[in-house]
Design a protein around this motif. Structure first.
Motif, PDB file in Angstrom:
ATOM      1  N   UNK A   1      36.049  30.161  46.257  1.00 10.83           N
ATOM      2  CA  UNK A   1      36.796  31.349  45.838  1.00 10.83           C
ATOM      3  C   UNK A   1      36.171  31.931  44.577  1.00 10.83           C
ATOM      4  N   UNK A   2      36.579  33.120  44.206  1.00  9.23           N
ATOM      5  CA  UNK A   2      36.111  33.736  42.981  1.00  9.23           C
ATOM      6  C   UNK A   2      36.735  33.076  41.761  1.00  9.23           C
ATOM      7  N   UNK A   3      36.092  33.256  40.621  1.00 11.90           N
ATOM      8  CA  UNK A   3      36.580  32.601  39.409  1.00 11.90           C
ATOM      9  C   UNK A   3      37.933  33.138  38.954  1.00 11.90           C
ATOM     10  N   UNK A   4      38.319  34.312  39.437  1.00 11.47           N
ATOM     11  CA  UNK A   4      39.608  34.882  39.068  1.00 11.47           C
ATOM     12  C   UNK A   4      40.615  34.826  40.224  1.00 11.47           C
ATOM     13  N   UNK A   5      40.382  33.929  41.171  1.00 13.64           N
ATOM     14  CA  UNK A   5      41.333  33.768  42.279  1.00 13.64           C
ATOM     15  C   UNK A   5      42.676  33.273  41.747  1.00 13.64           C
ATOM     16  N   UNK A   6      43.733  33.601  42.445  1.00  8.58           N
ATOM     17  CA  UNK A   6      45.076  33.165  42.070  1.00  8.58           C
ATOM     18  C   UNK A   6      45.168  31.640  42.123  1.00  8.58           C
ATOM     19  N   UNK A   7      46.018  31.089  41.264  1.00 13.03           N
ATOM     20  CA  UNK A   7      46.148  29.625  41.217  1.00 13.03           C
ATOM     21  C   UNK A   7      46.677  29.043  42.519  1.00 13.03           C
TER      22      UNK A   7
ATOM     23  N   UNK B   1      35.424  25.261  44.804  1.00 13.37           N
ATOM     24  CA  UNK B   1      34.172  25.730  44.210  1.00 13.37           C
ATOM     25  C   UNK B   1      34.328  27.207  43.870  1.00 13.37           C
ATOM     26  N   UNK B   2      34.118  27.559  42.601  1.00 13.31           N
ATOM     27  CA  UNK B   2      34.312  28.944  42.166  1.00 13.31           C
ATOM     28  C   UNK B   2      32.989  29.688  42.072  1.00 13.31           C
ATOM     29  N   UNK B   3      33.062  30.973  42.361  1.00 17.77           N
ATOM     30  CA  UNK B   3      31.906  31.875  42.334  1.00 17.77           C
ATOM     31  C   UNK B   3      32.111  32.871  41.193  1.00 17.77           C
TER      32      UNK B   3
ATOM     33  N   UNK C   1      32.014  36.269  38.732  1.00 22.69           N
ATOM     34  CA  UNK C   1      32.257  37.698  38.952  1.00 22.69           C
ATOM     35  C   UNK C   1      30.945  38.471  38.870  1.00 22.69           C
ATOM     36  N   UNK C   2      30.978  39.715  39.300  1.00 15.77           N
ATOM     37  CA  UNK C   2      29.761  40.527  39.332  1.00 15.77           C
ATOM     38  C   UNK C   2      29.269  40.870  37.929  1.00 15.77           C
ATOM     39  N   UNK C   3      30.144  41.453  37.113  1.00 12.75           N
ATOM     40  CA  UNK C   3      29.710  41.885  35.780  1.00 12.75           C
ATOM     41  C   UNK C   3      30.921  41.952  34.854  1.00 12.75           C
ATOM     42  N   UNK C   4      31.489  40.801  34.472  1.00  9.97           N
ATOM     43  CA  UNK C   4      32.684  40.823  33.632  1.00  9.97           C
ATOM     44  C   UNK C   4      32.469  41.510  32.283  1.00  9.97           C
ATOM     45  N   UNK C   5      31.246  41.442  31.754  1.00 12.80           N
ATOM     46  CA  UNK C   5      30.962  42.107  30.480  1.00 12.80           C
ATOM     47  C   UNK C   5      31.080  43.627  30.598  1.00 12.80           C
ATOM     48  N   UNK C   6      30.974  44.126  31.824  1.00 14.26           N
ATOM     49  CA  UNK C   6      31.095  45.566  32.065  1.00 14.26           C
ATOM     50  C   UNK C   6      32.433  45.914  32.711  1.00 14.26           C
ATOM     51  N   UNK C   7      33.361  44.974  32.713  1.00 15.69           N
ATOM     52  CA  UNK C   7      34.685  45.234  33.263  1.00 15.69           C
ATOM     53  C   UNK C   7      34.771  45.110  34.765  1.00 15.69           C
ATOM     54  N   UNK C   8      33.789  44.434  35.408  1.00 13.60           N
ATOM     55  CA  UNK C   8      33.811  44.246  36.856  1.00 13.60           C
ATOM     56  C   UNK C   8      34.120  42.775  37.133  1.00 13.60           C
ATOM     57  N   UNK C   9      35.363  42.498  37.539  1.00 11.64           N
ATOM     58  CA  UNK C   9      35.821  41.117  37.716  1.00 11.64           C
ATOM     59  C   UNK C   9      35.879  40.683  39.174  1.00 11.64           C
TER      60      UNK C   9
ATOM     61  N   UNK D   1      39.728  38.010  47.115  1.00  6.40           N
ATOM     62  CA  UNK D   1      40.935  38.557  46.486  1.00  6.40           C
ATOM     63  C   UNK D   1      40.950  40.073  46.590  1.00  6.40           C
ATOM     64  N   UNK D   2      42.077  40.602  47.018  1.00  3.53           N
ATOM     65  CA  UNK D   2      42.295  42.052  47.049  1.00  3.53           C
ATOM     66  C   UNK D   2      43.463  42.366  46.122  1.00  3.53           C
ATOM     67  N   UNK D   3      43.137  42.745  44.888  1.00  8.72           N
ATOM     68  CA  UNK D   3      44.157  43.006  43.882  1.00  8.72           C
ATOM     69  C   UNK D   3      44.462  41.755  43.077  1.00  8.72           C
ATOM     70  N   UNK D   4      43.542  41.364  42.197  1.00  4.60           N
ATOM     71  CA  UNK D   4      43.732  40.125  41.438  1.00  4.60           C
ATOM     72  C   UNK D   4      44.895  40.256  40.470  1.00  4.60           C
ATOM     73  N   UNK D   5      45.485  39.114  40.138  1.00  4.22           N
ATOM     74  CA  UNK D   5      46.673  39.107  39.283  1.00  4.22           C
ATOM     75  C   UNK D   5      46.375  39.659  37.901  1.00  4.22           C
ATOM     76  N   UNK D   6      45.229  39.284  37.337  1.00 10.00           N
ATOM     77  CA  UNK D   6      44.951  39.641  35.943  1.00 10.00           C
ATOM     78  C   UNK D   6      44.513  41.085  35.774  1.00 10.00           C
TER      79      UNK D   6
END
Length: 327
Positions: free
Chosen positions: A85-91, A108-110, A112-120, A147-152
């Motif tokens: 799953x992605x690193x920002x997947x729901x618990x 196993x977490x993957x 994000x594309x570019x968190x420094x640029x606001x792409x999570x 994830x489609x619409x992450x919690x954070x």
């Protein structure tokens, strides 16, 4: 009008559940509507759940039965499969892994594309590399969770790109759309879930964005039999075949983690009848527009900074005024 439609649905039912002769056909019809919206096709099915956490749990149980066909008899054994799953997947993902005996170490977490640029959103290229590494090391992948619409941050993974990576490895794709799957209702926002029709399963919470109160979650699968495989028990005193297809059990208990359940489908039936899919989609777009307007105001304000462009109605921002303490 909606009451007349309800009576019509009941009258058209060939056979109904002995456990709930009213709630079962209503739930079956509402699940059919939602599966159609997701593009899942005529063999799709699903059930109402208490929320997205249970919906993801049920979907991963179905994925587990596919990955380990004898799991009900022999358990997972000493070499359980992994969930990616992605690193920002729901618990809910790691919780399900712990509850079903996989162990949270097998999540196993993957990145994000570019968190420094606001792409999570999850990085599809990194997902491809992760799946290749797992395959090379001989580790079985039970499911990939997008994830489609992450919690954070309300971010949406690129479902089409994730589906491509899953197809290359024949991996089960579950989409946690508890919050964001309602974008399917909006012509302006439907593109954010492009590719969801290729998922094996989908979690969707009407109680988040569809004008109904708690609790009203839904799990959908492209093949109804997959969900039945997650709950491979026989209880003939409760669940009996019926209807035009004598092999199909009408009672939803064969597709649900719960036995006794509330008739939550009736709430969504009323919302669909009162507002229609287009009306609920207009509400979704209205809420997203509000977040976009707030983003523009924050960008123009000298003492606030938005942390990302909103993809839904969720927006994170921070205070940058004189008494701000940096990070």
């Amino acid at each position: 009008v909606w009451a007349e439609a309800l009576v019509g649905a009941l009258n058209q039912s060939v056979a109904v559940s002995e456990m709930s002769p009213t709630g079962t056909p209503v739930e079956t019809q509402v699940v059919r509507w939602m599966a159609d919206l997701a593009g899942f096709g005529p063999r799709a099915g699903g059930t109402f759940t208490s929320g997205g956490t249970e919906a993801t749990f049920a979907a991963l149980l179905a994925a587990r039965s596919r990955a380990v066909p004898d799991v009900w008899t022999n358990g997972l054994g000493a070499d359980p499969p992994v969930v990616v799953c992605g690193e920002h997947a729901h618990y809910a993902v790691s919780r399900a892994a712990g509850e079903m005996g996989l162990g949270q170490r097998n999540v196993v977490t993957v990145p994000s594309r570019a968190p420094h640029a606001g792409d999570y959103a999850m990085n599809p290229a990194a997902l491809g590399r992760t799946l290749a590494e797992l395959d090379a090391s001989g580790r079985r992948v039970m499911a990939v969770v997008a994830t489609a619409g992450s919690t954070a941050t309300g971010s949406f993974d690129d479902l089409a790109a994730v589906a491509d990576r899953c197809a290359e490895r024949d991996a089960w794709l579950h989409v946690d759309g508890a919050h964001g799957a309602s974008a399917l209702l909006s012509a302006r926002h439907r593109h954010r879930v492009r590719g969801v029709e290729r998922a094996h399963s989908l979690a969707w919470d009407p109680h988040k964005m569809m004008l109904v109160p708690l609790s009203a979650g839904v799990v959908l699968v492209r093949e109804e039999r997959w969900l039945e495989g997650a709950f491979a028990q026989h209880a003939p005193y409760l669940f009996q075949p019926g209807g035009a297809d004598a092999e199909r059990v009408i009672d939803q208990g064969v597709r649900s983690f719960q036995c006794s359940r509330r008739a939550d489908a009736l709430k969504l039936w009323v919302a669909f009848q009162r507002y229609g899919a287009d009306g609920l989609g207009a509400l979704y777009a209205h809420l997203c527009d509000g977040a976009a307007r707030l983003h523009a105001l924050l960008e123009a304000h000298p003492r606030f900074a938005p942390l990302h462009a909103p993809a839904s109605n969720i927006l994170c921002f921070r205070w940058t005024g004189a008494d701000a303490d940096g990070d």
